[in-house]
Design a protein around this motif. Structure first.
Motif, short mmCIF file in Angstrom:
data_model
loop_
_atom_site.label_atom_id
_atom_site.label_comp_id
_atom_site.label_asym_id
_atom_site.label_seq_id
_atom_site.Cartn_x
_atom_site.Cartn_y
_atom_site.Cartn_z
N ILE A 215 13.87 -17.12 -9.68
CA ILE A 215 13.43 -17.78 -8.45
C ILE A 215 11.91 -17.87 -8.46
N GLU A 216 11.40 -19.04 -8.15
CA GLU A 216 9.96 -19.22 -7.96
C GLU A 216 9.68 -19.18 -6.47
N SER A 217 8.92 -18.20 -6.06
CA SER A 217 8.65 -18.02 -4.63
C SER A 217 7.26 -17.46 -4.43
N ASP A 218 6.68 -17.76 -3.28
CA ASP A 218 5.39 -17.18 -2.92
C ASP A 218 5.60 -15.79 -2.33
N ILE A 219 4.56 -14.98 -2.36
CA ILE A 219 4.61 -13.66 -1.76
C ILE A 219 4.60 -13.82 -0.23
N ILE A 220 5.52 -13.12 0.42
CA ILE A 220 5.58 -13.11 1.88
C ILE A 220 4.81 -11.90 2.40
N ASN A 221 3.88 -12.13 3.32
CA ASN A 221 3.13 -11.05 3.94
C ASN A 221 3.67 -10.80 5.35
N ILE A 222 3.91 -9.55 5.68
CA ILE A 222 4.48 -9.19 6.97
C ILE A 222 3.54 -8.20 7.67
N ARG A 223 3.29 -8.46 8.95
CA ARG A 223 2.45 -7.56 9.75
C ARG A 223 3.32 -6.82 10.76
N TYR A 224 2.81 -5.68 11.23
CA TYR A 224 3.58 -4.84 12.15
C TYR A 224 2.77 -4.55 13.41
N PRO A 225 3.47 -4.43 14.54
CA PRO A 225 2.77 -4.18 15.81
C PRO A 225 2.40 -2.71 15.96
N VAL A 226 1.29 -2.33 15.36
CA VAL A 226 0.84 -0.93 15.38
C VAL A 226 -0.60 -0.87 15.89
N ASP A 227 -0.82 -0.09 16.96
CA ASP A 227 -2.17 0.14 17.46
C ASP A 227 -2.82 1.33 16.75
N VAL A 228 -2.03 2.39 16.52
CA VAL A 228 -2.55 3.62 15.89
C VAL A 228 -1.50 4.15 14.93
N TYR A 229 -1.90 4.40 13.68
CA TYR A 229 -1.01 5.03 12.70
C TYR A 229 -1.15 6.55 12.78
N PRO A 230 -0.07 7.29 12.53
CA PRO A 230 -0.17 8.76 12.52
C PRO A 230 -0.94 9.24 11.29
N THR A 231 -1.57 10.40 11.43
CA THR A 231 -2.29 10.99 10.30
C THR A 231 -1.51 12.15 9.69
N LYS A 232 -0.91 12.97 10.54
CA LYS A 232 -0.03 14.05 10.08
C LYS A 232 1.31 13.84 10.76
N ILE A 233 2.27 13.32 10.01
CA ILE A 233 3.53 12.87 10.59
C ILE A 233 4.40 14.05 11.04
N LYS A 234 4.86 13.95 12.29
CA LYS A 234 5.80 14.93 12.85
C LYS A 234 7.06 14.17 13.26
N SER A 235 8.14 14.40 12.56
CA SER A 235 9.38 13.66 12.79
C SER A 235 10.18 14.27 13.94
#
Length: 279
Positions: A215-235
Protein backbone atom coordinates in the motif's frame (compact mmCIF):
# COMPACT_ATOMS: atom_id res chain seq x y z
CA UNK A 1 -23.04 19.69 37.77
CA UNK A 2 -23.67 16.61 35.60
CA UNK A 3 -24.45 13.36 37.41
CA UNK A 4 -24.46 10.07 35.49
CA UNK A 5 -24.84 6.46 36.57
CA UNK A 6 -24.56 3.19 34.66
CA UNK A 7 -22.31 0.57 33.11
CA UNK A 8 -19.51 1.94 30.97
CA UNK A 9 -17.72 0.72 27.87
CA UNK A 10 -14.44 1.78 26.33
CA UNK A 11 -14.52 5.28 24.94
CA UNK A 12 -15.68 5.66 21.33
CA UNK A 13 -13.06 7.50 19.29
CA UNK A 14 -12.81 9.58 16.14
CA UNK A 15 -10.82 12.54 14.82
CA UNK A 16 -11.96 15.98 13.73
CA UNK A 17 -10.87 17.83 10.58
CA UNK A 18 -7.55 18.73 12.27
CA UNK A 19 -6.89 15.09 13.28
CA UNK A 20 -7.48 15.88 16.96
CA UNK A 21 -8.76 12.76 18.72
CA UNK A 22 -12.39 13.00 19.84
CA UNK A 23 -13.65 10.91 22.76
CA UNK A 24 -17.12 9.83 23.84
CA UNK A 25 -17.84 7.82 26.98
CA UNK A 26 -21.08 5.85 27.22
CA UNK A 27 -22.46 5.64 30.76
CA UNK A 28 -25.56 3.50 30.64
CA UNK A 29 -27.72 5.04 27.90
CA UNK A 30 -26.01 8.46 28.07
CA UNK A 31 -23.03 9.56 25.99
CA UNK A 32 -20.55 12.15 27.27
CA UNK A 33 -18.29 14.22 25.02
CA UNK A 34 -15.12 13.76 27.07
CA UNK A 35 -13.16 16.44 25.20
CA UNK A 36 -15.54 18.96 26.76
CA UNK A 37 -14.78 17.61 30.24
CA UNK A 38 -11.05 18.39 30.10
CA UNK A 39 -10.21 21.05 32.68
CA UNK A 40 -13.21 20.14 34.86
CA UNK A 41 -13.31 18.17 38.10
CA UNK A 42 -14.78 14.71 37.99
CA UNK A 43 -15.73 12.30 40.73
CA UNK A 44 -16.09 8.57 39.98
CA UNK A 45 -17.46 5.93 42.35
CA UNK A 46 -17.48 2.21 41.55
CA UNK A 47 -20.62 0.46 42.78
CA UNK A 48 -18.96 -2.99 43.00
CA UNK A 49 -21.21 -4.21 40.19
CA UNK A 50 -20.03 -5.57 36.84
CA UNK A 51 -22.28 -6.61 33.97
CA UNK A 52 -21.02 -8.49 30.92
CA UNK A 53 -20.75 -6.16 27.92
CA UNK A 54 -22.16 -8.91 25.68
CA UNK A 55 -24.98 -10.66 27.55
CA UNK A 56 -25.55 -8.27 30.48
CA UNK A 57 -25.09 -11.04 33.08
CA UNK A 58 -23.85 -9.87 36.49
CA UNK A 59 -20.32 -11.16 37.07
CA UNK A 60 -17.92 -10.94 40.00
CA UNK A 61 -14.94 -10.66 37.65
CA UNK A 62 -14.47 -9.13 34.22
CA UNK A 63 -12.59 -11.10 31.56
CA UNK A 64 -11.08 -9.73 28.35
CA UNK A 65 -12.13 -6.20 29.33
CA UNK A 66 -15.79 -6.65 30.01
CA UNK A 67 -16.97 -10.24 29.45
CA UNK A 68 -18.36 -12.78 31.90
CA UNK A 69 -16.74 -16.22 32.06
CA UNK A 70 -19.42 -18.07 30.01
CA UNK A 71 -19.07 -15.50 27.19
CA UNK A 72 -15.28 -15.72 27.47
CA UNK A 73 -15.45 -19.44 26.75
CA UNK A 74 -18.05 -19.46 23.97
CA UNK A 75 -17.68 -16.26 21.92
CA UNK A 76 -15.40 -16.19 18.89
CA UNK A 77 -14.49 -12.60 19.72
CA UNK A 78 -12.99 -13.86 23.02
CA UNK A 79 -10.94 -16.71 21.52
CA UNK A 80 -7.13 -16.71 21.66
CA UNK A 81 -6.94 -15.99 17.92
CA UNK A 82 -8.28 -12.47 18.52
CA UNK A 83 -5.14 -11.70 20.53
CA UNK A 84 -2.93 -13.91 18.37
CA UNK A 85 -4.44 -13.87 14.86
CA UNK A 86 -1.83 -16.33 13.58
CA UNK A 87 -3.74 -18.93 15.64
CA UNK A 88 -6.94 -18.49 13.62
CA UNK A 89 -8.49 -21.94 13.23
CA UNK A 90 -11.51 -21.24 11.03
CA UNK A 91 -9.98 -23.28 8.22
CA UNK A 92 -9.83 -26.26 10.60
CA UNK A 93 -13.60 -26.12 11.08
CA UNK A 94 -13.28 -25.34 14.80
CA UNK A 95 -14.31 -21.67 14.91
CA UNK A 96 -16.62 -21.03 17.88
CA UNK A 97 -18.99 -18.96 15.72
CA UNK A 98 -18.38 -19.54 12.00
CA UNK A 99 -20.78 -16.77 10.90
CA UNK A 100 -18.96 -14.26 13.15
CA UNK A 101 -15.62 -15.44 11.78
CA UNK A 102 -16.82 -15.02 8.20
CA UNK A 103 -18.03 -11.48 8.90
CA UNK A 104 -14.99 -10.35 10.88
CA UNK A 105 -11.97 -12.60 10.25
CA UNK A 106 -12.40 -13.70 6.65
CA UNK A 107 -12.20 -10.08 5.48
CA UNK A 108 -9.21 -8.04 4.38
CA UNK A 109 -7.04 -6.53 7.10
CA UNK A 110 -4.31 -3.89 7.16
CA UNK A 111 -0.83 -4.23 8.60
CA UNK A 112 0.41 -0.86 9.86
CA UNK A 113 3.31 0.92 11.52
CA UNK A 114 2.68 3.44 14.26
CA UNK A 115 4.51 5.66 16.71
CA UNK A 116 3.27 5.27 20.29
CA UNK A 117 6.49 6.54 21.84
CA UNK A 118 8.38 3.82 19.97
CA UNK A 119 7.75 2.40 16.53
CA UNK A 120 5.52 -0.66 16.49
CA UNK A 121 3.78 -2.94 14.00
CA UNK A 122 0.11 -3.83 14.30
CA UNK A 123 -2.99 -4.95 12.46
CA UNK A 124 -6.42 -3.39 12.02
CA UNK A 125 -9.60 -4.29 10.20
CA UNK A 126 -10.79 -0.81 9.29
CA UNK A 127 -9.08 2.37 8.11
CA UNK A 128 -11.92 4.90 7.80
CA UNK A 129 -11.09 8.19 6.06
CA UNK A 130 -7.43 7.32 6.47
CA UNK A 131 -7.58 6.73 10.25
CA UNK A 132 -8.08 3.57 12.29
CA UNK A 133 -9.75 3.76 15.70
CA UNK A 134 -7.13 1.24 16.82
CA UNK A 135 -4.40 3.85 16.38
CA UNK A 136 -6.26 6.26 18.65
CA UNK A 137 -6.97 3.54 21.23
CA UNK A 138 -3.22 2.88 21.40
CA UNK A 139 -2.29 6.56 21.62
CA UNK A 140 -0.37 6.64 18.33
CA UNK A 141 0.83 10.08 17.24
CA UNK A 142 1.74 8.77 13.77
CA UNK A 143 0.59 5.79 11.74
CA UNK A 144 0.77 4.42 8.22
CA UNK A 145 -0.84 1.30 6.67
CA UNK A 146 1.84 -0.64 4.80
CA UNK A 147 0.19 -3.87 3.59
CA UNK A 148 -3.28 -5.13 2.85
CA UNK A 149 -3.82 -8.86 3.44
CA UNK A 150 -6.69 -11.17 2.61
CA UNK A 151 -7.82 -12.17 6.13
CA UNK A 152 -7.02 -12.11 9.83
CA UNK A 153 -4.90 -15.26 9.74
CA UNK A 154 -2.70 -13.69 7.10
CA UNK A 155 -2.39 -10.47 9.11
CA UNK A 156 -1.03 -12.47 12.04
CA UNK A 157 1.47 -14.37 9.90
CA UNK A 158 2.72 -11.14 8.33
CA UNK A 159 2.96 -9.49 11.74
CA UNK A 160 5.14 -12.37 12.94
CA UNK A 161 7.42 -11.90 9.93
CA UNK A 162 7.85 -8.21 10.79
CA UNK A 163 8.00 -8.23 14.57
CA UNK A 164 11.33 -10.02 14.49
CA UNK A 165 12.61 -6.52 13.65
CA UNK A 166 10.17 -4.28 15.55
CA UNK A 167 7.95 -4.31 18.64
CA UNK A 168 4.27 -5.22 18.35
CA UNK A 169 3.23 -3.82 21.73
CA UNK A 170 2.74 -0.31 23.09
CA UNK A 171 4.76 0.85 26.10
CA UNK A 172 1.78 2.59 27.70
CA UNK A 173 3.84 4.41 30.32
CA UNK A 174 6.07 5.97 27.70
CA UNK A 175 3.04 6.78 25.54
CA UNK A 176 1.49 8.76 28.41
CA UNK A 177 4.58 10.75 29.35
CA UNK A 178 4.42 13.28 26.52
CA UNK A 179 4.34 13.84 22.79
CA UNK A 180 6.41 11.30 20.90
CA UNK A 181 9.37 12.32 18.75
CA UNK A 182 8.46 11.97 15.05
CA UNK A 183 9.60 8.84 13.22
CA UNK A 184 10.08 8.47 9.46
CA UNK A 185 7.61 5.61 9.13
CA UNK A 186 7.97 5.49 5.33
CA UNK A 187 11.69 4.84 5.57
CA UNK A 188 11.06 2.29 8.32
CA UNK A 189 8.48 0.56 6.11
CA UNK A 190 11.01 0.21 3.28
CA UNK A 191 13.60 -1.27 5.62
CA UNK A 192 11.22 -3.72 7.26
CA UNK A 193 9.71 -4.98 4.01
CA UNK A 194 13.13 -5.40 2.43
CA UNK A 195 14.43 -7.41 5.37
CA UNK A 196 11.27 -9.51 5.59
CA UNK A 197 11.01 -10.15 1.83
CA UNK A 198 11.98 -13.86 2.05
CA UNK A 199 9.27 -14.60 4.66
CA UNK A 200 6.64 -12.53 2.82
CA UNK A 201 7.43 -14.23 -0.49
CA UNK A 202 7.10 -17.60 1.19
CA UNK A 203 3.63 -16.62 2.44
CA UNK A 204 2.65 -15.48 -1.07
CA UNK A 205 3.82 -18.80 -2.49
CA UNK A 206 1.72 -20.64 0.10
CA UNK A 207 -1.46 -18.52 0.03
CA UNK A 208 -1.32 -16.87 -3.40
CA UNK A 209 0.23 -13.75 -4.91
CA UNK A 210 -2.84 -11.66 -4.05
CA UNK A 211 -2.81 -12.61 -0.37
CA UNK A 212 -0.47 -9.70 0.43
CA UNK A 213 -0.56 -6.33 -1.33
CA UNK A 214 1.71 -3.33 -0.80
CA UNK A 215 0.00 0.00 0.00
CA UNK A 216 1.23 3.48 -0.85
CA UNK A 217 0.01 5.85 1.82
CA UNK A 218 1.01 9.06 3.54
CA UNK A 219 1.83 9.16 7.23
CA UNK A 220 -1.20 10.07 9.34
CA UNK A 221 -0.52 12.43 12.26
CA UNK A 222 -2.88 12.31 15.23
CA UNK A 223 -3.13 14.83 18.07
CA UNK A 224 -4.62 14.30 21.52
CA UNK A 225 -6.56 16.61 23.84
CA UNK A 226 -3.99 16.90 26.63
CA UNK A 227 -3.32 20.03 28.71
CA UNK A 228 -0.78 18.43 31.08
CA UNK A 229 1.09 15.12 30.77
CA UNK A 230 1.99 13.17 33.94
CA UNK A 231 5.63 13.03 35.00
CA UNK A 232 5.48 10.14 37.49
CA UNK A 233 2.57 7.93 36.48
CA UNK A 234 0.28 6.61 39.22
CA UNK A 235 -2.25 4.13 37.87
CA UNK A 236 -5.73 4.10 39.45
CA UNK A 237 -7.12 0.65 40.26
CA UNK A 238 -10.90 0.79 40.71
CA UNK A 239 -11.05 -2.73 42.17
CA UNK A 240 -8.93 -1.53 45.10
CA UNK A 241 -9.73 2.18 45.36
CA UNK A 242 -13.46 2.03 44.43
CA UNK A 243 -13.31 5.55 43.03
CA UNK A 244 -11.35 8.75 42.51
CA UNK A 245 -11.79 12.49 42.25
CA UNK A 246 -9.73 15.15 40.51
CA UNK A 247 -9.25 17.46 37.55
CA UNK A 248 -9.24 15.86 34.12
CA UNK A 249 -6.10 17.17 32.39
CA UNK A 250 -6.19 15.17 29.18
CA UNK A 251 -7.04 11.99 27.31
CA UNK A 252 -4.71 9.78 25.31
CA UNK A 253 -5.25 6.25 24.09
CA UNK A 254 -8.01 4.97 26.37
CA UNK A 255 -6.51 6.74 29.39
CA UNK A 256 -7.89 9.64 31.39
CA UNK A 257 -5.05 11.83 32.67
CA UNK A 258 -5.79 13.45 36.04
CA UNK A 259 -4.00 15.84 38.36
CA UNK A 260 -1.35 14.48 40.73
CA UNK A 261 0.05 12.34 37.88
CA UNK A 262 -2.83 9.86 38.12
CA UNK A 263 -4.10 7.90 35.11
CA UNK A 264 -6.85 5.35 34.55
CA UNK A 265 -7.38 2.97 31.64
CA UNK A 266 -11.10 3.27 30.93
CA UNK A 267 -11.11 0.28 28.59
CA UNK A 268 -10.01 -1.99 31.44
CA UNK A 269 -13.26 -1.25 33.28
CA UNK A 270 -15.77 -1.96 30.52
CA UNK A 271 -18.92 -3.35 32.11
CA UNK A 272 -18.32 -1.69 35.49
CA UNK A 273 -21.23 0.26 36.99
CA UNK A 274 -20.01 3.75 37.88
CA UNK A 275 -21.49 6.92 39.33
CA UNK A 276 -19.84 9.91 37.64
CA UNK A 277 -20.16 13.55 38.74
CA UNK A 278 -18.76 16.28 36.48
CA UNK A 279 -18.39 19.76 37.97
Amino acid sequence: MTVLSGNIKKMSVDVNADNLAQYQLNVGDTAINMNDVIGKRISVNYQATINCVHCGRKTKKSFNQGYCYPCLTKLAQCDICIIKPEKCHYHQGTCREPSWGEANCLQSHFVYLSNTGNAKVGITRFVTDGVSSRWIDQGASQAIPILRVQNRLMSGLVEIALKAQIADKTNWRKMLQGEAEPIDLKALKDTLLKNAAPQLNELKNQFGIQSIADIESDIINIRYPVDVYPTKIKSINLDKELGFEGQLQGIKGQYLLLDQDRVINIRKYSGYHLDIDIQ
